[in-house]
Every structure is written in C-alpha cells, then in structure tokens.
Design a protein around this motif. Sequence first.
Motif, PDB file in Angstrom:
ATOM      1  N   LEU A 187     -34.080 -80.147 -14.207  1.00 41.56           N
ATOM      2  CA  LEU A 187     -34.436 -80.700 -15.585  1.00 41.56           C
ATOM      3  C   LEU A 187     -34.458 -79.613 -16.631  1.00 41.56           C
ATOM      4  N   SER A 188     -34.389 -80.094 -18.171  1.00 44.29           N
ATOM      5  CA  SER A 188     -34.296 -79.201 -18.992  1.00 44.29           C
ATOM      6  C   SER A 188     -35.811 -78.602 -19.426  1.00 44.29           C
ATOM      7  N   PRO A 189     -35.707 -77.144 -19.715  1.00 41.75           N
ATOM      8  CA  PRO A 189     -36.956 -76.741 -20.068  1.00 41.75           C
ATOM      9  C   PRO A 189     -37.933 -77.489 -20.825  1.00 41.75           C
ATOM     10  N   ILE A 190     -37.482 -78.090 -21.969  1.00 36.45           N
ATOM     11  CA  ILE A 190     -38.292 -78.896 -22.803  1.00 36.45           C
ATOM     12  C   ILE A 190     -39.017 -80.022 -22.022  1.00 36.45           C
ATOM     13  N   LEU A 191     -38.114 -80.722 -21.091  1.00 36.83           N
ATOM     14  CA  LEU A 191     -38.493 -81.728 -20.114  1.00 36.83           C
ATOM     15  C   LEU A 191     -39.734 -81.139 -19.194  1.00 36.83           C
ATOM     16  N   LYS A 192     -39.646 -80.169 -18.563  1.00 35.01           N
ATOM     17  CA  LYS A 192     -40.452 -79.535 -17.591  1.00 35.01           C
ATOM     18  C   LYS A 192     -41.743 -79.221 -18.533  1.00 35.01           C
ATOM     19  N   ASN A 193     -41.642 -78.719 -19.535  1.00 31.99           N
ATOM     20  CA  ASN A 193     -42.755 -78.396 -20.344  1.00 31.99           C
ATOM     21  C   ASN A 193     -43.531 -79.508 -21.042  1.00 31.99           C
ATOM     22  N   SER A 194     -43.122 -80.797 -20.877  1.00 28.49           N
ATOM     23  CA  SER A 194     -43.810 -81.805 -21.566  1.00 28.49           C
ATOM     24  C   SER A 194     -44.759 -82.492 -20.813  1.00 28.49           C
ATOM     25  N   PRO A 195     -45.760 -83.192 -21.397  1.00 29.92           N
ATOM     26  CA  PRO A 195     -46.899 -83.772 -20.620  1.00 29.92           C
ATOM     27  C   PRO A 195     -46.434 -84.500 -19.163  1.00 29.92           C
ATOM     28  N   SER A 196     -45.297 -85.088 -19.199  1.00 32.07           N
ATOM     29  CA  SER A 196     -44.917 -85.747 -17.798  1.00 32.07           C
ATOM     30  C   SER A 196     -44.395 -84.507 -17.044  1.00 32.07           C
ATOM     31  N   GLY A 197     -43.614 -83.407 -17.562  1.00 31.93           N
ATOM     32  CA  GLY A 197     -43.049 -82.592 -16.590  1.00 31.93           C
ATOM     33  C   GLY A 197     -44.171 -81.700 -15.935  1.00 31.93           C
ATOM     34  N   ILE A 198     -45.226 -81.501 -16.598  1.00 33.84           N
ATOM     35  CA  ILE A 198     -46.404 -80.659 -16.277  1.00 33.84           C
ATOM     36  C   ILE A 198     -47.200 -81.739 -15.008  1.00 33.84           C
ATOM     37  N   GLN A 199     -47.418 -82.958 -15.446  1.00 31.63           N
ATOM     38  CA  GLN A 199     -47.991 -83.737 -14.448  1.00 31.63           C
ATOM     39  C   GLN A 199     -47.134 -83.794 -13.108  1.00 31.63           C
ATOM     40  N   LEU A 200     -45.928 -83.834 -13.367  1.00 30.17           N
ATOM     41  CA  LEU A 200     -45.035 -83.823 -11.801  1.00 30.17           C
ATOM     42  C   LEU A 200     -44.985 -82.541 -11.339  1.00 30.17           C
ATOM     43  N   ALA A 201     -45.084 -81.331 -12.019  1.00 34.99           N
ATOM     44  CA  ALA A 201     -45.370 -80.093 -11.115  1.00 34.99           C
ATOM     45  C   ALA A 201     -46.801 -80.051 -10.769  1.00 34.99           C
ATOM     46  N   ASP A 202     -47.736 -80.564 -11.211  1.00 43.18           N
ATOM     47  CA  ASP A 202     -48.949 -80.702 -10.214  1.00 43.18           C
ATOM     48  C   ASP A 202     -48.723 -81.677  -9.350  1.00 43.18           C
ATOM     49  N   ARG A 203     -48.179 -82.702  -9.388  1.00 40.06           N
ATOM     50  CA  ARG A 203     -48.066 -83.436  -8.267  1.00 40.06           C
ATOM     51  C   ARG A 203     -47.067 -82.791  -7.093  1.00 40.06           C
TER      52      ARG A 203
END
Length: 341
Positions: A179-195
């Motif tokens: 995924l793009s860096p912007i997407l990974k650093n978005s609230p949804s991206g951070i949420q998925l990283a936590d998951r």
Amino acid sequence: MALAQKGGPFTIKANLGADSVQKVMFVRYTLKTGQHIDTLQPVNGKLTIKGVVNEERQRDQLIVYTAHGTRSVVFYLQPGNITIDYSAEKNTYTLGGTTFNISLNRYNTMFRHLIDSLSAGKQVAANFQFSKEVQQHKFLVIKQFVLANPQSPVSIDVLDDFAIRSKEADMVQAVYDKLSPILKNSPSGIQLADRIKGMRAVGVGDMAPQFTIPDTVGKEVSLSDFKGKYVLVDFWATWCGPCVAEIPNLIKAHDKYKSKNFDIISISLDRPDSKEKWLNKIRETKMDWTQVSELKWWNGKSALLYNINSVPANFLIDPKGNIIAVNLRGEMLEKKLAEIL
C-alpha cells in the motif's frame, strides 16, 4: 485518490430492477452518527435518494425486498452523484458516479470473475461466494487489486475485511506493505497495522498486548494497572446474546476468586450510539469489576491488538503479563481458576 472525503450533498440514482421490488432499506452507519435505517418505496424499481454525508468514509447498504426474496448492495456514500444499476440477467450490481464507487466496482468485477471461474460447469449454492473454496482464492484477487490500486481506500478496506477473518498474518502483511505510504499512515492504515499485530500476538505463551481504555466515567484504565494479578480480559457487547448469557459465570468466578489475586477487565465492543445501553446493562447485571470501552465497535485499538473477530472472547493473563489461556467459559473458567488459585 483522496483517502478521506469532504462532507457534502449526495444523490443516489438506483435502478433496482422491475421484478416486483416491494421496498428498500437504506442502512447507514458511522462511528460519529451511529446507525440510521430508512425504509424507501421505489417506483418501477427505480429510486432517487438525496441527502448530506459527513466527512467519514462510509460503506452503506441497500437491502432490496422483492417478491422472490431479498438481495443487497454495498456502496460508498460520497458527495456527488452515485449510480447503482441492477442486472437481472447477471444478478449483479454496477456502481458508478464517484471515485470510491468506481474503484469498488472494479474490485467487484474482479471478484465476480473469480466466482464465475470457480463455478463454471457446476451446480453451486446461492451462497457459494462465501464458501471455503472461494475464500481460499479470494486473497489472490485482493492482492491483485491492491497491487494495481495501492493508493485506493478500497484497497485497504477489502484487505481489512479479509484480515478480520484470517489467521495468516504474514500473507496480510506482505500485501499491506504494498500500500502507498499515505494509505498506511491514514487512520484505516494504522488500524489495519494494529490488527496484523494482534494476529501475531495473542496466543497462549505470548505477552498480553498493553492497552489504555476509558471506564464508565471516562477514567483511563490500563492493563498495566493490574500487573501482579491474574486478570481475565473479557471482550463482550450488549448486542451479543452469548456474551450476556456468560455474565452469571463471570460473576460467580469473580465473587469466588477476587480475594485470591484475581480480577476481571470487561471491554465492551459497543458503538458510540449504544453507550447508555452499555451502562444500563452493567447496572442491570450487577457486574462490579472494571468496565471499559472505546465505543468503537470492532475498531477499538484493544480489539485490533487482540485480533477480536467474534465475541465473547477472553484472555487469562498471569501476574507477569503472559497469556496462559484463551476463551474460557462456564465450567472451563472455573476449572482453570481452581487449578491456578
């Protein structure tokens, strides 16, 4: 493609087919505004819906009731003109008009091609798309879509949907990394990283993930506050019948062992619009141990870190912070506590 949307007016033009459509349920939900359900009456299978949407990216649903049963379509509610067209011949919906819906339609088309290829020459059930066979191949479609659309919010949404039901952390991580860096650093991206972290870190023998969550009066409660105790981290919700049915067993265990270095933290997965239901259920059932909630449904950080995809779910943690048992209910909880205490 922008990750978030600006609030503004929307118009939905839906052509839902002329096969005796009786009514349509328009189901909306956001964390800020809660759930809203409107019953609408189409004319000759056609419907126009106008309104104003806030800035939250939201996937909503039309549930179509016909003389032959029900069908539904999920779409993004965005400012602008949204089109939804049903094909009776193919039994599919085509989405268009706004950026997210055009992207979602592209993914849906790829997924339908998978269904067609797997079902070719077979007599399959109506719910074939949810079968184990399809789910095993679905990830390849998601991977292909993400690689082609690394900046699309649809990419992170479909990957997160898969991760919720998956135990394959490495597979999900590999696609997440595309995924793009912007997407990974978005609230949804951070949420998925936590998951993904939770998919890796909540087995017996693992250190329990730390969390800090507000209690019923807004005071921050941390798992570290219970260091040195045996503690049952219990995930539940007022809308979960089996969770409520389990409460008497929790009360029994708490009353019996609270003087023996044992405690419970109950984490509710209720939504913001259900806070009063949560508080009332605590009072009604007389649960007198620590009650906390982020009021974010499945999206609270604690639920993500513990990879919660169904409730009830619980984790028994020892005084050193290690998970020593999971999903203890009824007699199983009593037996384990008797063994260690």
